[in-house]
Enzyme design. Structure first.
Site, PDB file in Angstrom:
ATOM      1  N   CYS A 154       0.853  -1.192   0.000  1.00 58.15           N
ATOM      2  CA  CYS A 154       0.000   0.000   0.000  1.00 58.15           C
ATOM      3  C   CYS A 154       0.888   1.241   0.000  1.00 58.15           C
ATOM      4  O   CYS A 154       1.807   1.359   0.818  1.00 58.15           O
ATOM      5  CB  CYS A 154      -0.891  -0.008   1.243  1.00 58.15           C
ATOM      6  SG  CYS A 154      -1.900   1.484   1.413  1.00 58.15           S
ATOM      7  N   CYS A 179       0.509   3.251   3.572  1.00 57.99           N
ATOM      8  CA  CYS A 179       0.979   2.758   4.877  1.00 57.99           C
ATOM      9  C   CYS A 179       2.006   1.632   4.797  1.00 57.99           C
ATOM     10  O   CYS A 179       2.445   1.126   5.828  1.00 57.99           O
ATOM     11  CB  CYS A 179      -0.209   2.298   5.716  1.00 57.99           C
ATOM     12  SG  CYS A 179      -0.970   0.766   5.112  1.00 57.99           S
ATOM     13  N   CYS A 191      -7.007  -5.193 -19.129  1.00 58.39           N
ATOM     14  CA  CYS A 191      -8.034  -4.237 -18.700  1.00 58.39           C
ATOM     15  C   CYS A 191      -7.491  -2.814 -18.519  1.00 58.39           C
ATOM     16  O   CYS A 191      -8.268  -1.878 -18.396  1.00 58.39           O
ATOM     17  CB  CYS A 191      -8.707  -4.713 -17.423  1.00 58.39           C
ATOM     18  SG  CYS A 191      -7.676  -4.611 -15.945  1.00 58.39           S
ATOM     19  N   CYS A 227      -7.341  -1.149   1.738  1.00 57.33           N
ATOM     20  CA  CYS A 227      -6.246  -1.590   2.590  1.00 57.33           C
ATOM     21  C   CYS A 227      -6.793  -1.800   4.006  1.00 57.33           C
ATOM     22  O   CYS A 227      -7.472  -0.917   4.537  1.00 57.33           O
ATOM     23  CB  CYS A 227      -5.125  -0.552   2.604  1.00 57.33           C
ATOM     24  SG  CYS A 227      -3.792  -0.951   3.751  1.00 57.33           S
ATOM     25  N   CYS A 275      -5.100   1.046   6.536  1.00 57.53           N
ATOM     26  CA  CYS A 275      -5.320   2.498   6.485  1.00 57.53           C
ATOM     27  C   CYS A 275      -6.570   2.889   5.705  1.00 57.53           C
ATOM     28  O   CYS A 275      -6.837   4.071   5.522  1.00 57.53           O
ATOM     29  CB  CYS A 275      -4.093   3.192   5.891  1.00 57.53           C
ATOM     30  SG  CYS A 275      -3.866   2.883   4.126  1.00 57.53           S
ATOM     31  N   HIS A 335      -8.306   3.270  -0.727  1.00 56.43           N
ATOM     32  CA  HIS A 335      -8.981   2.651  -1.865  1.00 56.43           C
ATOM     33  C   HIS A 335      -7.905   2.063  -2.768  1.00 56.43           C
ATOM     34  O   HIS A 335      -6.978   2.766  -3.188  1.00 56.43           O
ATOM     35  CB  HIS A 335      -9.807   3.694  -2.621  1.00 56.43           C
ATOM     36  CG  HIS A 335     -10.347   3.195  -3.920  1.00 56.43           C
ATOM     37  ND1 HIS A 335     -11.438   2.367  -3.994  1.00 56.43           N
ATOM     38  CD2 HIS A 335      -9.945   3.412  -5.191  1.00 56.43           C
ATOM     39  CE1 HIS A 335     -11.693   2.093  -5.268  1.00 56.43           C
ATOM     40  NE2 HIS A 335     -10.799   2.722  -6.009  1.00 56.43           N
ATOM     41  N   HIS A 356     -10.974  -2.595  -7.375  1.00 57.97           N
ATOM     42  CA  HIS A 356     -12.162  -3.438  -7.277  1.00 57.97           C
ATOM     43  C   HIS A 356     -11.797  -4.883  -7.593  1.00 57.97           C
ATOM     44  O   HIS A 356     -10.745  -5.145  -8.181  1.00 57.97           O
ATOM     45  CB  HIS A 356     -13.239  -2.959  -8.257  1.00 57.97           C
ATOM     46  CG  HIS A 356     -13.784  -1.623  -7.896  1.00 57.97           C
ATOM     47  ND1 HIS A 356     -13.203  -0.443  -8.322  1.00 57.97           N
ATOM     48  CD2 HIS A 356     -14.842  -1.257  -7.122  1.00 57.97           C
ATOM     49  CE1 HIS A 356     -13.894   0.584  -7.837  1.00 57.97           C
ATOM     50  NE2 HIS A 356     -14.892   0.112  -7.115  1.00 57.97           N
ATOM     51  N   ASP A 392     -13.752 -12.646 -12.951  1.00 62.14           N
ATOM     52  CA  ASP A 392     -13.383 -13.050 -14.311  1.00 62.14           C
ATOM     53  C   ASP A 392     -11.873 -13.274 -14.457  1.00 62.14           C
ATOM     54  O   ASP A 392     -11.321 -13.107 -15.531  1.00 62.14           O
ATOM     55  CB  ASP A 392     -13.869 -12.008 -15.326  1.00 62.14           C
ATOM     56  CG  ASP A 392     -13.277 -10.623 -15.091  1.00 62.14           C
ATOM     57  OD1 ASP A 392     -12.479 -10.439 -14.142  1.00 62.14           O
ATOM     58  OD2 ASP A 392     -13.614  -9.710 -15.867  1.00 62.14           O
ATOM     59  N   ARG A 427     -10.167 -11.464 -10.227  1.00 64.33           N
ATOM     60  CA  ARG A 427      -9.289 -10.428 -10.768  1.00 64.33           C
ATOM     61  C   ARG A 427      -9.329  -9.239  -9.829  1.00 64.33           C
ATOM     62  O   ARG A 427     -10.318  -8.520  -9.762  1.00 64.33           O
ATOM     63  CB  ARG A 427      -9.726 -10.014 -12.174  1.00 64.33           C
ATOM     64  CG  ARG A 427      -8.907  -8.847 -12.730  1.00 64.33           C
ATOM     65  CD  ARG A 427      -9.212  -8.570 -14.194  1.00 64.33           C
ATOM     66  NE  ARG A 427     -10.611  -8.376 -14.482  1.00 64.33           N
ATOM     67  CZ  ARG A 427     -11.217  -7.184 -14.580  1.00 64.33           C
ATOM     68  NH1 ARG A 427     -10.550  -6.062 -14.394  1.00 64.33           N
ATOM     69  NH2 ARG A 427     -12.512  -7.122 -14.851  1.00 64.33           N
ATOM     70  N   CYS A 487      -8.404  -5.842  -9.536  1.00 66.10           N
ATOM     71  CA  CYS A 487      -8.095  -4.771 -10.483  1.00 66.10           C
ATOM     72  C   CYS A 487      -7.686  -3.546  -9.655  1.00 66.10           C
ATOM     73  O   CYS A 487      -8.529  -2.918  -9.014  1.00 66.10           O
ATOM     74  CB  CYS A 487      -9.337  -4.495 -11.330  1.00 66.10           C
ATOM     75  SG  CYS A 487      -9.082  -3.294 -12.629  1.00 66.10           S
TER      76      CYS A 487
END
Length: 132
Positions: free
Chosen positions: A47, A50, A65, A96, A99, A102, A105, A109, A117, A119
Protein backbone atom coordinates in the site's frame (compact mmCIF):
# COMPACT_ATOMS: atom_id res chain seq x y z
CA UNK A 1 0.99 -3.34 12.19
CA UNK A 2 -1.11 -0.74 14.02
CA UNK A 3 -4.16 0.73 12.25
CA UNK A 4 -3.25 4.03 10.56
CA UNK A 5 -5.57 6.97 11.09
CA UNK A 6 -4.76 10.42 9.69
CA UNK A 7 -6.65 13.57 8.83
CA UNK A 8 -7.25 14.51 5.21
CA UNK A 9 -4.63 17.22 5.62
CA UNK A 10 -2.09 14.69 6.88
CA UNK A 11 -2.77 12.50 3.83
CA UNK A 12 -2.54 15.52 1.51
CA UNK A 13 0.84 16.37 3.02
CA UNK A 14 2.06 12.80 2.45
CA UNK A 15 0.62 12.03 -1.00
CA UNK A 16 0.67 13.73 -4.38
CA UNK A 17 -2.67 15.01 -5.72
CA UNK A 18 -3.47 11.99 -7.92
CA UNK A 19 -2.57 9.46 -5.23
CA UNK A 20 -4.71 11.34 -2.69
CA UNK A 21 -7.65 11.45 -5.15
CA UNK A 22 -7.47 7.71 -5.82
CA UNK A 23 -6.59 6.32 -2.37
CA UNK A 24 -8.45 8.71 -0.09
CA UNK A 25 -11.39 9.70 -2.33
CA UNK A 26 -11.99 6.37 -4.13
CA UNK A 27 -10.91 7.70 -7.51
CA UNK A 28 -9.59 5.72 -10.46
CA UNK A 29 -6.51 6.37 -12.55
CA UNK A 30 -6.95 6.37 -16.33
CA UNK A 31 -6.56 2.89 -17.87
CA UNK A 32 -3.20 1.95 -19.39
CA UNK A 33 -1.43 4.88 -17.67
CA UNK A 34 -0.27 3.31 -14.39
CA UNK A 35 3.38 2.48 -13.86
CA UNK A 36 2.59 -1.09 -12.73
CA UNK A 37 0.15 -2.03 -15.51
CA UNK A 38 2.89 -3.73 -17.59
CA UNK A 39 5.29 -4.31 -14.68
CA UNK A 40 6.29 -7.94 -14.09
CA UNK A 41 9.42 -7.83 -11.88
CA UNK A 42 9.60 -10.22 -8.94
CA UNK A 43 8.69 -8.77 -5.56
CA UNK A 44 5.84 -7.54 -3.40
CA UNK A 45 3.35 -4.72 -3.95
CA UNK A 46 2.58 -2.67 -0.83
CA UNK A 47 0.00 0.00 0.00
CA UNK A 48 1.40 3.39 -1.00
CA UNK A 49 -0.17 5.03 2.05
CA UNK A 50 0.98 2.76 4.88
CA UNK A 51 3.39 0.19 3.36
CA UNK A 52 1.14 -2.79 4.20
CA UNK A 53 2.07 -5.79 1.97
CA UNK A 54 -0.79 -6.67 -0.39
CA UNK A 55 0.20 -8.71 -3.46
CA UNK A 56 3.08 -10.95 -4.52
CA UNK A 57 4.27 -10.60 -8.10
CA UNK A 58 3.60 -14.33 -8.62
CA UNK A 59 -0.15 -13.57 -8.55
CA UNK A 60 0.07 -10.77 -11.15
CA UNK A 61 -1.23 -11.47 -14.64
CA UNK A 62 -1.83 -9.59 -17.88
CA UNK A 63 -5.59 -9.01 -18.04
CA UNK A 64 -5.65 -6.37 -20.78
CA UNK A 65 -8.03 -4.24 -18.70
CA UNK A 66 -5.59 -1.33 -18.32
CA UNK A 67 -4.85 -1.72 -14.61
CA UNK A 68 -2.53 -4.06 -12.72
CA UNK A 69 -4.36 -7.34 -12.07
CA UNK A 70 -3.75 -10.10 -9.52
CA UNK A 71 -5.53 -13.42 -9.04
CA UNK A 72 -4.99 -13.41 -5.26
CA UNK A 73 -3.75 -11.31 -2.39
CA UNK A 74 -1.00 -12.25 0.02
CA UNK A 75 -2.09 -14.80 2.62
CA UNK A 76 -1.89 -12.24 5.45
CA UNK A 77 -2.93 -9.16 3.43
CA UNK A 78 -6.48 -9.11 4.81
CA UNK A 79 -7.76 -6.76 2.10
CA UNK A 80 -11.20 -5.44 3.04
CA UNK A 81 -14.15 -5.59 0.65
CA UNK A 82 -17.27 -3.42 0.56
CA UNK A 83 -20.14 -2.87 -1.82
CA UNK A 84 -19.67 0.05 -4.21
CA UNK A 85 -22.85 1.26 -5.94
CA UNK A 86 -21.23 4.30 -7.58
CA UNK A 87 -21.36 5.05 -11.32
CA UNK A 88 -24.69 3.25 -11.79
CA UNK A 89 -23.32 -0.24 -11.18
CA UNK A 90 -22.68 -2.61 -8.29
CA UNK A 91 -19.07 -3.58 -7.73
CA UNK A 92 -16.91 -4.74 -4.84
CA UNK A 93 -14.39 -2.16 -3.70
CA UNK A 94 -11.05 -3.20 -2.21
CA UNK A 95 -9.53 -1.32 0.73
CA UNK A 96 -6.25 -1.59 2.59
CA UNK A 97 -7.03 -3.19 5.97
CA UNK A 98 -4.45 -1.03 7.69
CA UNK A 99 -5.32 2.50 6.48
CA UNK A 100 -8.56 2.12 4.45
CA UNK A 101 -6.90 3.30 1.24
CA UNK A 102 -8.98 2.65 -1.86
CA UNK A 103 -7.06 0.10 -3.94
CA UNK A 104 -9.48 -0.79 -6.73
CA UNK A 105 -12.16 -3.44 -7.28
CA UNK A 106 -12.45 -7.22 -7.49
CA UNK A 107 -14.19 -9.17 -10.27
CA UNK A 108 -14.90 -12.87 -10.81
CA UNK A 109 -13.38 -13.05 -14.31
CA UNK A 110 -9.79 -13.88 -13.40
CA UNK A 111 -7.60 -16.90 -14.11
CA UNK A 112 -7.04 -20.02 -12.03
CA UNK A 113 -6.41 -20.82 -9.30
CA UNK A 114 -8.95 -18.36 -7.83
CA UNK A 115 -10.97 -17.14 -10.83
CA UNK A 116 -10.74 -13.64 -9.32
CA UNK A 117 -9.29 -10.43 -10.77
CA UNK A 118 -8.08 -7.88 -8.26
CA UNK A 119 -8.09 -4.77 -10.48
CA UNK A 120 -5.81 -2.29 -8.70
CA UNK A 121 -4.77 1.31 -9.33
CA UNK A 122 -1.00 1.65 -9.76
CA UNK A 123 -0.96 4.83 -7.68
CA UNK A 124 -2.33 2.80 -4.75
CA UNK A 125 0.80 0.65 -4.77
CA UNK A 126 4.52 0.76 -4.20
CA UNK A 127 6.64 -2.13 -5.46
CA UNK A 128 9.52 -3.64 -3.52
CA UNK A 129 11.80 -5.99 -5.46
CA UNK A 130 12.43 -9.45 -4.03
CA UNK A 131 16.05 -8.46 -3.30
CA UNK A 132 15.00 -5.88 -0.66
Amino acid sequence: MAKVSKTDQDWRDQLDEETFRVTRQAGTERPFTGKYNEHFDEGVYHCVCCDHPLFDSSSKFHSGCGWPSYHSELKDAGIKQRVDDSHGMRRTELLCPNCDAHLGHIFNDGPPPTGMRYCINSVSLVFKPRSE
